[in-house]
Motif scaffolding. Structure first.
Motif, PDB file in Angstrom:
ATOM      1  N   VAL A  93      -4.541  12.028  -5.863  1.00 26.23           N
ATOM      2  CA  VAL A  93      -4.081  12.558  -4.586  1.00 26.23           C
ATOM      3  C   VAL A  93      -5.120  13.554  -4.070  1.00 26.23           C
ATOM      4  CG1 VAL A  93      -2.212  13.735  -3.365  1.00 26.23           C
ATOM      5  CG2 VAL A  93      -1.692  12.315  -5.374  1.00 26.23           C
ATOM      6  N   ASN A  94      -5.677  13.262  -2.875  1.00 24.48           N
ATOM      7  CA  ASN A  94      -6.705  14.136  -2.278  1.00 24.48           C
ATOM      8  C   ASN A  94      -7.832  14.437  -3.260  1.00 24.48           C
ATOM      9  OD1 ASN A  94      -5.228  14.323   0.153  1.00 24.48           O
ATOM     10  ND2 ASN A  94      -4.001  16.020  -0.667  1.00 24.48           N
ATOM     11  N   GLY A  95      -8.237  13.402  -3.983  1.00 19.78           N
ATOM     12  CA  GLY A  95      -9.359  13.522  -4.906  1.00 19.78           C
ATOM     13  C   GLY A  95      -9.015  14.105  -6.255  1.00 19.78           C
ATOM     14  N   GLU A  96      -7.780  14.541  -6.495  1.00 22.34           N
ATOM     15  CA  GLU A  96      -7.380  15.131  -7.762  1.00 22.34           C
ATOM     16  C   GLU A  96      -6.500  14.150  -8.532  1.00 22.34           C
ATOM     17  OE1 GLU A  96      -5.295  19.228  -9.513  1.00 22.34           O
ATOM     18  OE2 GLU A  96      -5.476  18.897  -7.336  1.00 22.34           O
ATOM     19  N   THR A  97      -6.788  13.998  -9.826  1.00 19.50           N
ATOM     20  CA  THR A  97      -6.071  13.055 -10.676  1.00 19.50           C
ATOM     21  C   THR A  97      -4.936  13.744 -11.413  1.00 19.50           C
ATOM     22  OG1 THR A  97      -8.082  11.727 -10.998  1.00 19.50           O
ATOM     23  CG2 THR A  97      -6.278  11.400 -12.573  1.00 19.50           C
ATOM     24  N   PHE A  98      -3.748  13.123 -11.364  1.00 16.24           N
ATOM     25  CA  PHE A  98      -2.570  13.652 -12.039  1.00 16.24           C
ATOM     26  C   PHE A  98      -2.026  12.589 -12.994  1.00 16.24           C
ATOM     27  CE2 PHE A  98      -2.820  15.690  -7.923  1.00 16.24           C
ATOM     28  CZ  PHE A  98      -2.575  17.040  -8.204  1.00 16.24           C
ATOM     29  N   PRO A  99      -1.542  12.999 -14.163  1.00 15.01           N
ATOM     30  CA  PRO A  99      -0.866  12.032 -15.051  1.00 15.01           C
ATOM     31  C   PRO A  99       0.371  11.468 -14.352  1.00 15.01           C
ATOM     32  CG  PRO A  99      -1.325  14.090 -16.190  1.00 15.01           C
ATOM     33  CD  PRO A  99      -1.578  14.352 -14.739  1.00 15.01           C
ATOM     34  N   LEU A 100       0.638  10.215 -14.636  1.00  9.55           N
ATOM     35  CA  LEU A 100       1.797   9.555 -14.046  1.00  9.55           C
ATOM     36  C   LEU A 100       2.776   9.253 -15.171  1.00  9.55           C
ATOM     37  CD1 LEU A 100       2.848   8.493 -11.331  1.00  9.55           C
ATOM     38  CD2 LEU A 100       1.658   6.340 -11.792  1.00  9.55           C
TER      39      LEU A 100
ATOM     40  N   PRO B   3       0.804  -1.231   0.000  1.00 12.79           N
ATOM     41  CA  PRO B   3       0.000   0.000   0.000  1.00 12.79           C
ATOM     42  C   PRO B   3       0.833   1.275   0.000  1.00 12.79           C
ATOM     43  CG  PRO B   3      -0.826  -1.578   1.603  1.00 12.79           C
ATOM     44  CD  PRO B   3       0.479  -2.112   1.113  1.00 12.79           C
ATOM     45  N   GLY B   4       0.243   2.319  -0.577  1.00 13.76           N
ATOM     46  CA  GLY B   4       0.853   3.643  -0.589  1.00 13.76           C
ATOM     47  C   GLY B   4      -0.150   4.686  -0.148  1.00 13.76           C
ATOM     48  N   ASP B   5       0.318   5.869   0.167  1.00 14.43           N
ATOM     49  CA  ASP B   5      -0.523   6.935   0.725  1.00 14.43           C
ATOM     50  C   ASP B   5      -1.128   7.774  -0.399  1.00 14.43           C
ATOM     51  OD1 ASP B   5      -1.781   8.513   2.580  1.00 14.43           O
ATOM     52  OD2 ASP B   5      -0.023   9.762   2.990  1.00 14.43           O
ATOM     53  N   TYR B   6      -1.963   7.128  -1.233  1.00 17.16           N
ATOM     54  CA  TYR B   6      -2.636   7.807  -2.333  1.00 17.16           C
ATOM     55  C   TYR B   6      -4.084   7.321  -2.388  1.00 17.16           C
ATOM     56  CZ  TYR B   6       2.202   8.686  -3.662  1.00 17.16           C
ATOM     57  OH  TYR B   6       3.532   9.057  -3.647  1.00 17.16           O
ATOM     58  N   ASP B   7      -4.928   8.059  -3.108  1.00 18.79           N
ATOM     59  CA  ASP B   7      -6.314   7.611  -3.286  1.00 18.79           C
ATOM     60  C   ASP B   7      -6.393   6.480  -4.301  1.00 18.79           C
ATOM     61  OD1 ASP B   7      -6.989   9.628  -1.535  1.00 18.79           O
ATOM     62  OD2 ASP B   7      -7.596  11.034  -3.109  1.00 18.79           O
ATOM     63  N   ALA B   8      -5.582   6.561  -5.347  1.00 24.04           N
ATOM     64  CA  ALA B   8      -5.544   5.528  -6.380  1.00 24.04           C
ATOM     65  C   ALA B   8      -4.239   5.668  -7.159  1.00 24.04           C
ATOM     66  CB  ALA B   8      -6.735   5.633  -7.328  1.00 24.04           C
ATOM     67  N   VAL B   9      -3.741   4.546  -7.643  1.00 26.66           N
ATOM     68  CA  VAL B   9      -2.580   4.533  -8.539  1.00 26.66           C
ATOM     69  C   VAL B   9      -2.951   3.609  -9.694  1.00 26.66           C
ATOM     70  CG1 VAL B   9      -0.159   3.954  -8.821  1.00 26.66           C
ATOM     71  CG2 VAL B   9      -0.952   4.928  -6.663  1.00 26.66           C
ATOM     72  N   ASN B  10      -3.186   4.192 -10.858  1.00 20.22           N
ATOM     73  CA  ASN B  10      -3.678   3.453 -12.012  1.00 20.22           C
ATOM     74  C   ASN B  10      -2.549   3.207 -13.008  1.00 20.22           C
ATOM     75  OD1 ASN B  10      -6.514   3.596 -11.133  1.00 20.22           O
ATOM     76  ND2 ASN B  10      -6.302   5.783 -11.556  1.00 20.22           N
ATOM     77  N   VAL B  11      -2.312   1.931 -13.303  1.00 16.25           N
ATOM     78  CA  VAL B  11      -1.221   1.547 -14.194  1.00 16.25           C
ATOM     79  C   VAL B  11      -1.806   0.800 -15.393  1.00 16.25           C
ATOM     80  CG1 VAL B  11       0.906   0.216 -14.416  1.00 16.25           C
ATOM     81  CG2 VAL B  11       0.416   1.429 -12.292  1.00 16.25           C
ATOM     82  N   ASP B  12      -1.436   1.238 -16.575  1.00 14.58           N
ATOM     83  CA  ASP B  12      -1.938   0.703 -17.840  1.00 14.58           C
ATOM     84  C   ASP B  12      -0.975  -0.380 -18.342  1.00 14.58           C
ATOM     85  OD1 ASP B  12      -2.962   0.233 -20.340  1.00 14.58           O
ATOM     86  OD2 ASP B  12      -2.595   2.248 -21.123  1.00 14.58           O
TER      87      ASP B  12
END
Length: 259
Positions: free
Chosen positions: A112-119, A39-48
């Motif tokens: 992060v905190n409900g905001e989506t950022f490109p990874l 686990p990490g301290d994020y809301d979601a981590v989406n990997v394609d």
């Protein structure tokens, strides 16, 4: 004439490939690759994830797709508490593999905190995430590669506030079964071979034209192996007790004589 020769050569190659992948050939192994997350301290981590490949040597010329991969975007933070994602489950030629590679697409993001950022994944998209495994695959044995994606160590916050993916992945290799093989004599007729332990469903195969057999994916344990010849052969069934299947090994019963 040249065209016909080429067509015959292509047909021969396909025929050889078919034979090498048959259930009676011990030179293939079942491989599945599963993805889990620390686990990490994020809301979601989406990997394609677009593809999973294996390498037969340490250079760049031995890569091949395992096949049977359905491209998908996985939220790594959902893969905890015993939940995993099956990336691929396929049959591959036995022998040594040195690396596994995950090929990523463009649809990667972090929330992060409900905001989506490109990874950003600058290197992974072109060449894939290369993971060292150095595993010898035994014919007839099933292997599971568990990719433990360590999110806290894999996401980097850049000076400008952007997020980059620099994966740290721990690879766990499990031989999840063994195999039982051998041959019967005489082999003029096909013989059904079945292995059973306790109240479990039997694992069944047939001998090939040379009397050889292999029971693939046999869980560890002690089995009764029964040989049931075709009725037209006039031969009697035979059961061999106490055949042991060992994880990651092929138990060769040698030649079983039928009467």
């Amino acid at each position: 004439m040249k065209k016909h020769v080429l067509l015959l050569a292509a047909f021969a190659a396909l025929f050889v490939n078919f034979i090498s992948c048959s259930n009676d050939d011990p030179k293939t192994s079942q491989v599945e690759v599963r993805l889990v997350d620390a686990p990490g301290d994020y809301d979601a981590v989406n990997v394609d994830i677009q593809d999973v490949m294996i390498n037969r040597n340490d250079g760049d010329n031995g890569w091949q797709s395992i096949g049977n991969v359905t491209p998908n975007v996985y939220n790594l933070l959902e893969l905890i508490g015993g939940i995993d994602a099956l990336l691929v489950d396929s049959e591959v030629p036995s022998g040594k593999i040195s690396q596994i590679r995950l090929v990523l697409g463009d649809n990667n993001s972090v929330v992060v905190n409900g905001e989506t950022f490109p990874l950003a994944t600058p290197s992974a998209q072109q060449s894939g995430l290369k993971l060292n495994v150095h595993q010898d695959l035994v014919g007839g044995v099933k292997y599971t590669f568990i990719l433990d994606f360590m999110v806290d160590k894999s996401i980097v916050v850049e000076g400008n506030g952007d997020y980059s993916l620099k994966p740290t992945i721990r690879v766990i290799t499990e031989a999840t079964s063994g195999a039982i093989s051998g041959m019967v004599n005489p082999f003029d007729y096909q013989v059904e071979v079945s292995a059973v332990t306790g109240a479990e469903e039997p694992i069944v195969t047939l001998t090939n034209e040379e009397g050889k057999f292999m029971l693939h994916g046999v869980p560890a344990g002690t089995y009764s192996v029964t040989f049931t010849p075709d009725e037209a052969s006039g031969l009697s069934p035979k059961t061999v007790e106490g055949v042991v299947s060992v994880l990651g090994e092929n138990t060769n019963m040698g030649t079983v004589e039928l009467e």
